[in-house]
Design an enzyme around this catalytic site. Structure first.
Site, short mmCIF file in Angstrom:
data_model
loop_
_atom_site.label_atom_id
_atom_site.label_comp_id
_atom_site.label_asym_id
_atom_site.label_seq_id
_atom_site.Cartn_x
_atom_site.Cartn_y
_atom_site.Cartn_z
N ARG A 73 0.81 -1.23 0.00
CA ARG A 73 0.00 0.00 0.00
C ARG A 73 0.84 1.28 0.00
O ARG A 73 0.37 2.32 0.45
CB ARG A 73 -0.98 0.02 1.18
CG ARG A 73 -1.96 -1.15 1.19
CD ARG A 73 -3.19 -0.84 2.00
NE ARG A 73 -4.04 -2.02 2.12
CZ ARG A 73 -4.01 -2.87 3.16
NH1 ARG A 73 -3.18 -2.65 4.16
NH2 ARG A 73 -4.81 -3.90 3.19
N LYS A 92 2.81 11.60 -11.70
CA LYS A 92 2.09 10.67 -12.57
C LYS A 92 2.90 9.39 -12.71
O LYS A 92 4.03 9.41 -13.17
CB LYS A 92 1.90 11.28 -13.96
CG LYS A 92 0.78 12.29 -14.05
CD LYS A 92 0.57 12.65 -15.51
CE LYS A 92 -0.57 13.63 -15.69
NZ LYS A 92 -0.80 13.90 -17.12
N GLU A 109 10.38 19.72 -24.56
CA GLU A 109 9.55 19.90 -23.36
C GLU A 109 9.92 21.19 -22.62
O GLU A 109 9.07 21.83 -22.00
CB GLU A 109 9.67 18.69 -22.42
CG GLU A 109 9.12 17.38 -22.99
CD GLU A 109 7.58 17.26 -22.95
OE1 GLU A 109 6.93 18.01 -22.21
OE2 GLU A 109 7.05 16.39 -23.68
N LYS A 144 6.92 23.74 -14.02
CA LYS A 144 6.01 22.60 -13.93
C LYS A 144 5.54 22.39 -12.49
O LYS A 144 4.37 22.09 -12.24
CB LYS A 144 6.67 21.32 -14.46
CG LYS A 144 5.68 20.15 -14.42
CD LYS A 144 6.05 18.96 -15.25
CE LYS A 144 4.94 17.92 -15.12
NZ LYS A 144 5.26 16.61 -15.68
N GLU A 167 -4.84 17.09 -12.02
CA GLU A 167 -5.14 17.40 -13.42
C GLU A 167 -6.61 17.66 -13.68
O GLU A 167 -7.23 17.04 -14.55
CB GLU A 167 -4.64 16.27 -14.33
CG GLU A 167 -4.53 16.72 -15.78
CD GLU A 167 -3.76 15.73 -16.63
OE1 GLU A 167 -3.74 14.55 -16.30
OE2 GLU A 167 -3.18 16.17 -17.63
N ARG A 172 -3.39 22.15 -15.13
CA ARG A 172 -2.35 21.20 -15.51
C ARG A 172 -2.50 20.70 -16.94
O ARG A 172 -1.52 20.28 -17.56
CB ARG A 172 -2.37 20.02 -14.54
CG ARG A 172 -1.21 19.07 -14.73
CD ARG A 172 -1.11 18.15 -13.53
NE ARG A 172 -0.13 17.10 -13.72
CZ ARG A 172 0.25 16.26 -12.76
NH1 ARG A 172 -0.26 16.38 -11.57
NH2 ARG A 172 1.14 15.34 -12.99
N ASN A 212 -0.21 19.77 -21.65
CA ASN A 212 -0.42 18.95 -22.84
C ASN A 212 -0.29 19.76 -24.14
O ASN A 212 -0.58 19.24 -25.22
CB ASN A 212 -1.79 18.26 -22.78
CG ASN A 212 -1.79 17.11 -21.80
OD1 ASN A 212 -0.82 16.38 -21.70
ND2 ASN A 212 -2.87 16.99 -21.05
N HIS A 220 0.69 18.16 -27.25
CA HIS A 220 0.46 16.73 -27.09
C HIS A 220 -0.78 16.21 -27.81
O HIS A 220 -0.83 15.07 -28.24
CB HIS A 220 0.36 16.37 -25.60
CG HIS A 220 1.69 16.39 -24.90
ND1 HIS A 220 2.44 17.54 -24.78
CD2 HIS A 220 2.43 15.40 -24.32
CE1 HIS A 220 3.57 17.26 -24.14
NE2 HIS A 220 3.58 15.98 -23.84
N HIS A 235 0.21 13.22 -29.99
CA HIS A 235 -0.25 11.84 -29.79
C HIS A 235 -0.76 11.23 -31.09
O HIS A 235 -0.54 10.05 -31.36
CB HIS A 235 -1.37 11.80 -28.74
CG HIS A 235 -0.87 11.95 -27.34
ND1 HIS A 235 -1.66 12.40 -26.31
CD2 HIS A 235 0.36 11.72 -26.80
CE1 HIS A 235 -0.94 12.44 -25.19
NE2 HIS A 235 0.28 12.03 -25.46
N HIS A 267 8.91 10.71 -28.36
CA HIS A 267 7.77 11.45 -27.83
C HIS A 267 8.01 12.98 -27.92
O HIS A 267 7.16 13.73 -28.41
CB HIS A 267 7.51 11.05 -26.38
CG HIS A 267 6.44 11.84 -25.71
ND1 HIS A 267 5.11 11.77 -26.08
CD2 HIS A 267 6.51 12.76 -24.71
CE1 HIS A 267 4.41 12.61 -25.32
NE2 HIS A 267 5.23 13.22 -24.48
#
Lengths: 346, 346
Positions: free
Chosen positions: A110, A132, A174, A212, A222, A226, A230, A233, A237, A250
């Protein structure tokens, strides 16, 4: 340089951008890494660690191994080594290693502590901040995971010396993203300074991480702001998907995606053509791709809806407002988007 | 009756002890349940739910299915039904269903909401408070999981009408546990009132939940005080293990375990024999077992060290101090424990 991250629940950790210091742990430590990083830098890392018991689990390199099987390999190692709730995991590698180590740490008994030691520029500026963690499955990327924070992030520029040039560029993309969406002064600084210089890259990493960190501290889960991270992105993507994830890194796909988002911003009057050109010039300075040949504009558009963030059938675009600000909007007409996409057939 | 839980990070949720109200959700809802509960009560539940889309995933009944495979079955269902980050899971069953649904909710797209509707007395008083979710693996029980809180818990005594008598007793054992360790007034009330009465059982559930909520609010991540909730469990786990988990229900093993912990408390002068007898009498009133035949005392003692909470080779005993207070201590001599264990050869 140290950037302190304070989360909404008042927990806090430091991101240290500097040569790794010696670390002493009165607990069991497991380093999670991959064969590439292990061969290059594991001796350097372990020479810095003094632990009650230190072991290493090496997992295969690559996004295709970012899945539940590999998490189970990591957990298995932890059980075999009888890690308890006071034990520590160290993520030693790029974003994939960080995402998986963080997820494994979040569910082992946990939740146990973990430290990020990111080795790629991309993971140093991006993946090591924000909590994340996760894995992919047949339904898509990062669809299983947790929001789980490291107790510390150590960014050592030493590791960048062995980073392939394209991966360096993907990290720069980035950094540029953070500047365009949130900080015009930082953008100017990037135009004026060479990031191949070690002192400059440290400053750039610190600045990106700070930016960030500020965004994430406002919005850990998010729900709003936030989403601005993206930027580039939504388009990126689709590009990654269309090219089966084997043509662009990426960060490179995000580079192209930012150029597309900028074109959209110019189209709807949010950005001047001149500012859009400045972003393109900065990306190209580090050989980051900014052009792409869309074969079927309608098909590209439909791809937006396959993204998990669009399950409610609305696409949110992150559109820069000049340089240093941006807007998250779901109110852009299909016509405008199609028109912009038509411009990408280089 | 409503008990409000406020966590250290200031999030909060309500535990409602009452007949289920109608619920309206403007989002997709998945109910996770098992065949037993489904056959008895699913129609009752779904008649109360109005959702954007409602589906049910039924997983096999029993502790042996509390494992990663089953989590993947739940997640698969969620992906097939295109749940997004705003969707909701409802755990509808006993502790196993609650633990697994909570864990699945915690990792689906990095965490979505879930509601607990516990149907056994044990899960109503115990498993639905505290945010412990998880699964078993070959190394032990609950070794993989997360601390993850529901957004609401609805406890409807209606479900107890179909609960087997032994399972009812197993739930009472946990109620007695809360009273002995934390609340002497509550203990006296339990001695004076019959829990087979529906109004009384509601009061007892509310009181137990309140007590546990207070403990958990002090110590969400189980660093200290919360360990007191393991009163009876240190012994109980060994009993469950020795009997291959097929002789006693968890609550029953805890009942015997409390009797053993009490004997230890008497031995070291923390509790009078009279108070110990009062606890035994209360347990026996509901046919909860309080005797056990230890065949090999040394072997029983060694088993303590297989528990995950003892990986550092110290056993913590939770010893009541009279009725209504307790102490968590790792300083009890092996001799004293052995002496007490020798008393259990009925």
């Amino acid at each position: 340089m140290i950037v302190n991250i304070t989360l909404p629940d008042n927990t806090s950790y430091d991101i240290t951008i500097d040569t790794l210091k010696n670390m002493t742990f009165d607990r069991k430590v497991v380093v999670v890494t991959n064969p590439t990083i292990s061969a290059l830098h594991l001796d350097y890392l372990t020479s810095k660690i003094d632990a009650k018991e230190l072991s290493v689990v090496t997992i295969p390199d690559g996004e295709e191994y970012k899945r539940m099987n590999t998490i189970e390999t990591i957990l298995e190692h932890c059980f075999e080594h009888k890690l308890n709730r006071s034990s520590l995991l160290i993520a030693f590698g790029g974003g994939v290693i960080g995402d998986m180590t963080g997820f494994a740490a979040s569910i082992y008994q946990r939740g146990i502590d973990f430290i990020q030691i990111p080795t790629t520029l991309l993971s140093q500026v991006d993946a090591s901040v924000g909590g994340k963690t996760g894995i992919n499955n047949k339904y898509g990327k990062n669809l299983i995971g947790a929001f789980y924070q490291p107790i510390a992030v150590n960014i050592d520029p030493h590791f960048l010396t062995t980073l392939p040039k394209r991966e360096f560029g993907a990290g720069i993309a980035e950094i540029v993203k953070m500047a365009v969406t949130f900080n015009s002064d930082f953008f100017k600084w990037l135009e004026e300074n060479d990031l191949n210089d070690e002192e400059n890259i440290k400053v750039a990493i610190a600045k990106s991480v700070e930016t960030k960190a500020w965004v994430v501290s406002q919005d850990e889960k998010e729900r709003g702001l936030r989403a601005a991270l993206n930027y580039g992105h939504t388009f990126g993507h689709v590009i990654e998907n269309e090219t089966n994830y084997d043509t662009y890194l990426h960060g490179e796909a995000v580079g192209i995606g930012m150029t597309m988002a900028n074109a959209l911003a110019v189209k709807i009057g949010y950005m001047t053509q001149e500012d859009s050109n400045r972003v393109t010039a900065l990306l190209e300075k580090y050989d980051i791709p900014t052009t792409y040949n869309i074969k079927d504009v309608e098909d590209f558009y439909e791809h937006f809806f396959l993204d998990k963030k669009s399950l409610d059938n609305k696409i949110k675009f992150i559109v820069p407002k000049g340089i240093g600000d941006c807007e998250i909007t779901a109110n852009i007409s299909k016509e405008d988007v199609i028109e912009v996409l038509k411009g990408f057939n280089s």
